[in-house]
Design a protein around this motif. Structure first.
Motif, PDB file in Angstrom:
ATOM      1  N   THR A  12       0.744  -1.245   0.000  1.00 34.72           N
ATOM      2  CA  THR A  12       0.000   0.000   0.000  1.00 34.72           C
ATOM      3  C   THR A  12       0.785   1.314   0.000  1.00 34.72           C
ATOM      4  OG1 THR A  12      -1.713  -1.248   1.137  1.00 34.72           O
ATOM      5  CG2 THR A  12      -2.119   1.066   0.790  1.00 34.72           C
ATOM      6  N   VAL A  13       0.795   1.904  -1.181  1.00 36.30           N
ATOM      7  CA  VAL A  13       1.372   3.227  -1.410  1.00 36.30           C
ATOM      8  C   VAL A  13       0.292   4.082  -2.052  1.00 36.30           C
ATOM      9  CG1 VAL A  13       3.183   4.544  -2.583  1.00 36.30           C
ATOM     10  CG2 VAL A  13       3.651   2.201  -1.805  1.00 36.30           C
ATOM     11  N   VAL A  14       0.157   5.321  -1.582  1.00 35.93           N
ATOM     12  CA  VAL A  14      -0.841   6.261  -2.104  1.00 35.93           C
ATOM     13  C   VAL A  14      -0.152   7.576  -2.420  1.00 35.93           C
ATOM     14  CG1 VAL A  14      -2.967   7.537  -1.621  1.00 35.93           C
ATOM     15  CG2 VAL A  14      -2.632   5.294  -0.607  1.00 35.93           C
ATOM     16  N   ALA A  15      -0.482   8.152  -3.579  1.00 36.29           N
ATOM     17  CA  ALA A  15      -0.016   9.495  -3.925  1.00 36.29           C
ATOM     18  C   ALA A  15      -1.212  10.284  -4.443  1.00 36.29           C
ATOM     19  CB  ALA A  15       1.077   9.442  -4.978  1.00 36.29           C
ATOM     20  N   ILE A  16      -1.229  11.574  -4.135  1.00 38.30           N
ATOM     21  CA  ILE A  16      -2.354  12.396  -4.554  1.00 38.30           C
ATOM     22  C   ILE A  16      -1.886  13.801  -4.929  1.00 38.30           C
ATOM     23  CG2 ILE A  16      -2.906  13.090  -2.189  1.00 38.30           C
ATOM     24  CD1 ILE A  16      -5.894  13.002  -3.053  1.00 38.30           C
ATOM     25  N   VAL A  17      -2.523  14.339  -5.958  1.00 30.03           N
ATOM     26  CA  VAL A  17      -2.392  15.740  -6.323  1.00 30.03           C
ATOM     27  C   VAL A  17      -3.718  16.374  -5.927  1.00 30.03           C
ATOM     28  CG1 VAL A  17      -2.067  17.383  -8.219  1.00 30.03           C
ATOM     29  CG2 VAL A  17      -0.927  15.147  -8.301  1.00 30.03           C
ATOM     30  N   HIS A  18      -3.667  17.366  -5.036  1.00 27.33           N
ATOM     31  CA  HIS A  18      -4.910  17.947  -4.512  1.00 27.33           C
ATOM     32  C   HIS A  18      -4.664  19.378  -4.061  1.00 27.33           C
ATOM     33  CE1 HIS A  18      -8.802  18.031  -2.536  1.00 27.33           C
ATOM     34  NE2 HIS A  18      -8.227  18.385  -1.405  1.00 27.33           N
ATOM     35  N   ASN A  19      -5.471  20.297  -4.551  1.00 30.98           N
ATOM     36  CA  ASN A  19      -5.394  21.711  -4.165  1.00 30.98           C
ATOM     37  C   ASN A  19      -3.980  22.270  -4.289  1.00 30.98           C
ATOM     38  OD1 ASN A  19      -8.140  21.738  -3.616  1.00 30.98           O
ATOM     39  ND2 ASN A  19      -7.879  21.453  -1.407  1.00 30.98           N
ATOM     40  N   GLY A  20      -3.308  21.938  -5.376  1.00 31.08           N
ATOM     41  CA  GLY A  20      -1.967  22.460  -5.616  1.00 31.08           C
ATOM     42  C   GLY A  20      -0.877  21.807  -4.790  1.00 31.08           C
ATOM     43  N   GLN A  21      -1.203  20.739  -4.107  1.00 30.31           N
ATOM     44  CA  GLN A  21      -0.224  20.023  -3.291  1.00 30.31           C
ATOM     45  C   GLN A  21      -0.059  18.600  -3.827  1.00 30.31           C
ATOM     46  OE1 GLN A  21      -2.411  20.104   0.373  1.00 30.31           O
ATOM     47  NE2 GLN A  21      -1.319  21.896   1.129  1.00 30.31           N
ATOM     48  N   VAL A  22       1.110  18.017  -3.601  1.00 33.07           N
ATOM     49  CA  VAL A  22       1.362  16.621  -3.943  1.00 33.07           C
ATOM     50  C   VAL A  22       1.914  15.945  -2.694  1.00 33.07           C
ATOM     51  CG1 VAL A  22       2.640  15.017  -5.414  1.00 33.07           C
ATOM     52  CG2 VAL A  22       1.828  17.186  -6.355  1.00 33.07           C
ATOM     53  N   ALA A  23       1.307  14.803  -2.338  1.00 30.30           N
ATOM     54  CA  ALA A  23       1.784  14.017  -1.195  1.00 30.30           C
ATOM     55  C   ALA A  23       1.807  12.548  -1.590  1.00 30.30           C
ATOM     56  CB  ALA A  23       0.878  14.224   0.017  1.00 30.30           C
ATOM     57  N   ILE A  24       2.729  11.812  -0.980  1.00 34.48           N
ATOM     58  CA  ILE A  24       2.849  10.377  -1.212  1.00 34.48           C
ATOM     59  C   ILE A  24       3.154   9.718   0.133  1.00 34.48           C
ATOM     60  CG2 ILE A  24       5.272  10.621  -1.859  1.00 34.48           C
ATOM     61  CD1 ILE A  24       4.901   8.249  -3.797  1.00 34.48           C
ATOM     62  N   GLY A  25       2.551   8.570   0.345  1.00 30.71           N
ATOM     63  CA  GLY A  25       2.776   7.872   1.606  1.00 30.71           C
ATOM     64  C   GLY A  25       2.640   6.377   1.441  1.00 30.71           C
ATOM     65  N   ALA A  26       3.150   5.656   2.435  1.00 30.43           N
ATOM     66  CA  ALA A  26       3.089   4.197   2.429  1.00 30.43           C
ATOM     67  C   ALA A  26       3.037   3.689   3.862  1.00 30.43           C
ATOM     68  CB  ALA A  26       4.297   3.614   1.722  1.00 30.43           C
ATOM     69  N   ASP A  27       2.501   2.499   3.993  1.00 26.53           N
ATOM     70  CA  ASP A  27       2.543   1.832   5.286  1.00 26.53           C
ATOM     71  C   ASP A  27       3.911   1.179   5.441  1.00 26.53           C
ATOM     72  OD1 ASP A  27       2.015  -0.331   3.368  1.00 26.53           O
ATOM     73  OD2 ASP A  27       1.712  -1.562   5.143  1.00 26.53           O
ATOM     74  N   GLY A  28       4.148   0.530   6.574  1.00 28.05           N
ATOM     75  CA  GLY A  28       5.464  -0.036   6.821  1.00 28.05           C
ATOM     76  C   GLY A  28       5.525  -1.544   6.851  1.00 28.05           C
ATOM     77  N   GLN A  29       4.464  -2.218   6.451  1.00 29.37           N
ATOM     78  CA  GLN A  29       4.424  -3.670   6.626  1.00 29.37           C
ATOM     79  C   GLN A  29       5.017  -4.435   5.446  1.00 29.37           C
ATOM     80  OE1 GLN A  29       1.323  -5.485   8.931  1.00 29.37           O
ATOM     81  NE2 GLN A  29       0.715  -6.674   7.150  1.00 29.37           N
ATOM     82  N   ALA A  30       5.821  -5.428   5.769  1.00 23.86           N
ATOM     83  CA  ALA A  30       6.302  -6.402   4.792  1.00 23.86           C
ATOM     84  C   ALA A  30       5.923  -7.765   5.340  1.00 23.86           C
ATOM     85  CB  ALA A  30       7.803  -6.301   4.599  1.00 23.86           C
ATOM     86  N   GLN A 111       4.232  18.681  -9.576  1.00 21.51           N
ATOM     87  CA  GLN A 111       3.074  18.862 -10.444  1.00 21.51           C
ATOM     88  C   GLN A 111       2.280  17.605 -10.739  1.00 21.51           C
ATOM     89  OE1 GLN A 111       6.231  20.211 -11.611  1.00 21.51           O
ATOM     90  NE2 GLN A 111       5.648  22.072 -10.543  1.00 21.51           N
ATOM     91  N   GLU A 112       2.933  16.445 -10.743  1.00 23.71           N
ATOM     92  CA  GLU A 112       2.233  15.246 -11.198  1.00 23.71           C
ATOM     93  C   GLU A 112       2.685  13.989 -10.484  1.00 23.71           C
ATOM     94  OE1 GLU A 112       2.938  14.496 -15.371  1.00 23.71           O
ATOM     95  OE2 GLU A 112       5.062  14.888 -15.156  1.00 23.71           O
ATOM     96  N   VAL A 113       1.878  12.948 -10.685  1.00 25.41           N
ATOM     97  CA  VAL A 113       2.134  11.635 -10.121  1.00 25.41           C
ATOM     98  C   VAL A 113       2.071  10.628 -11.263  1.00 25.41           C
ATOM     99  CG1 VAL A 113       1.205   9.862  -8.589  1.00 25.41           C
ATOM    100  CG2 VAL A 113       1.142  12.248  -7.888  1.00 25.41           C
ATOM    101  N   LEU A 114       3.005   9.655 -11.249  1.00 22.27           N
ATOM    102  CA  LEU A 114       3.040   8.608 -12.268  1.00 22.27           C
ATOM    103  C   LEU A 114       3.156   7.241 -11.605  1.00 22.27           C
ATOM    104  CD1 LEU A 114       5.706  10.173 -14.679  1.00 22.27           C
ATOM    105  CD2 LEU A 114       3.212  10.227 -14.969  1.00 22.27           C
ATOM    106  N   ILE A 115       2.548   6.237 -12.225  1.00 24.07           N
ATOM    107  CA  ILE A 115       2.730   4.846 -11.833  1.00 24.07           C
ATOM    108  C   ILE A 115       3.578   4.193 -12.915  1.00 24.07           C
ATOM    109  CG2 ILE A 115       1.621   2.617 -11.419  1.00 24.07           C
ATOM    110  CD1 ILE A 115      -0.903   4.175 -10.579  1.00 24.07           C
ATOM    111  N   ILE A 116       4.630   3.467 -12.503  1.00 22.70           N
ATOM    112  CA  ILE A 116       5.506   2.776 -13.452  1.00 22.70           C
ATOM    113  C   ILE A 116       5.407   1.285 -13.165  1.00 22.70           C
ATOM    114  CG2 ILE A 116       7.824   2.608 -14.418  1.00 22.70           C
ATOM    115  CD1 ILE A 116       8.466   5.248 -12.925  1.00 22.70           C
ATOM    116  N   SER A 117       5.111   0.510 -14.225  1.00 23.63           N
ATOM    117  CA  SER A 117       4.976  -0.939 -14.046  1.00 23.63           C
ATOM    118  C   SER A 117       5.963  -1.676 -14.937  1.00 23.63           C
ATOM    119  CB  SER A 117       3.553  -1.392 -14.392  1.00 23.63           C
ATOM    120  OG  SER A 117       3.402  -1.478 -15.796  1.00 23.63           O
ATOM    121  N   GLY A 118       6.159  -2.945 -14.635  1.00 26.29           N
ATOM    122  CA  GLY A 118       7.080  -3.786 -15.394  1.00 26.29           C
ATOM    123  C   GLY A 118       6.560  -4.212 -16.742  1.00 26.29           C
ATOM    124  N   THR A 119       5.316  -3.882 -17.052  1.00 29.10           N
ATOM    125  CA  THR A 119       4.770  -4.235 -18.360  1.00 29.10           C
ATOM    126  C   THR A 119       4.999  -3.127 -19.385  1.00 29.10           C
ATOM    127  OG1 THR A 119       2.602  -3.394 -17.706  1.00 29.10           O
ATOM    128  CG2 THR A 119       3.005  -5.754 -17.391  1.00 29.10           C
TER     129      THR A 119
END
Length: 185
Positions: A12-30, A111-119
């Motif tokens: 679980t990783v979440v990133a958001i662009v909202h009201n001129g702000q960009v934030a990204i976060g993740a939990d710590g579990q493996a 300014q932006e958020v991208l998801i990069i995958s192995g495909t």
């Protein structure tokens, strides 16, 4: 599932662009199969002098390999995140060694958020919400609802609450969070 080879997941990783702000976060579990292997994994990394923040889900060792490659691409393309992401995705899809890596990345700049995958995919979400990992759909649903119905919240607050909601539902997600905001240049 192969009983001899434990499957290690980071979630679980979440990133958001909202009201001129960009934030990204993740939990710590493996987890290793159905056991918590570690509860405070740091899945968020700052790159390119802190101007780009990344998060990963999947095999931790594979993700670190990809993060190193992404950092190399960022340096080669002078911090152009989208170009670096596209070049990494091309390499990831075509290189024999990289093709076997089991991880996904989210990267964000001011300014932006991208998801990069192995495909070979580089996805820029239409709604400014990107999620990856086992609890991603729970976190995405929460983030979309909060973005729509609580517009007064900051991007960081939405990421935090979305991750907590996912952790309440997904057994592979915990409440040990790391959240970073991306500052405008």
């Amino acid at each position: 599932m192969n009983e001899l080879k434990p499957i290690i997941k980071s979630t679980t990783v979440v990133a958001i662009v909202h009201n001129g702000q960009v934030a990204i976060g993740a939990d710590g579990q493996a987890t290793m199969n159905n056991t918590v292997a570690k509860s405070n994994v740091k899945k968020i990394r700052k790159l390119h002098d802190g101007k780009i923040v990344t998060g990963f889900a999947g095999s931790t060792a594979d993700a670190f390999t990809l993060l190193d490659r992404f950092d190399e691409k960022l340096n080669a393309y002078r911090g152009n995140m989208k170009r670096a992401a596209i070049e990494l995705a091309k390499d990831w899809r075509t290189d024999r060694y990289l093709r076997k890596l089991e991880a996904m990345l989210i990267c964000a700049d001011a300014q932006e958020v991208l998801i990069i995958s192995g495909t070979g995919d580089v996805l820029e979400p239409d709604n400014g919400v990107a999620t990856i990992g086992s609890g991603s759909m729970y976190a995405q649903a929460a983030a979309l609802a909060l973005k729509k119905h609580a517009p007064h919240m900051s991007a960081e607050e939405i990421v935090r609450e979305s991750l907590h909601i996912a952790a309440d539902i997904c057994i592979y997600t915990n409440h040990n969070l790391i959240i970073e905001t991306v500052k405008a240049n």
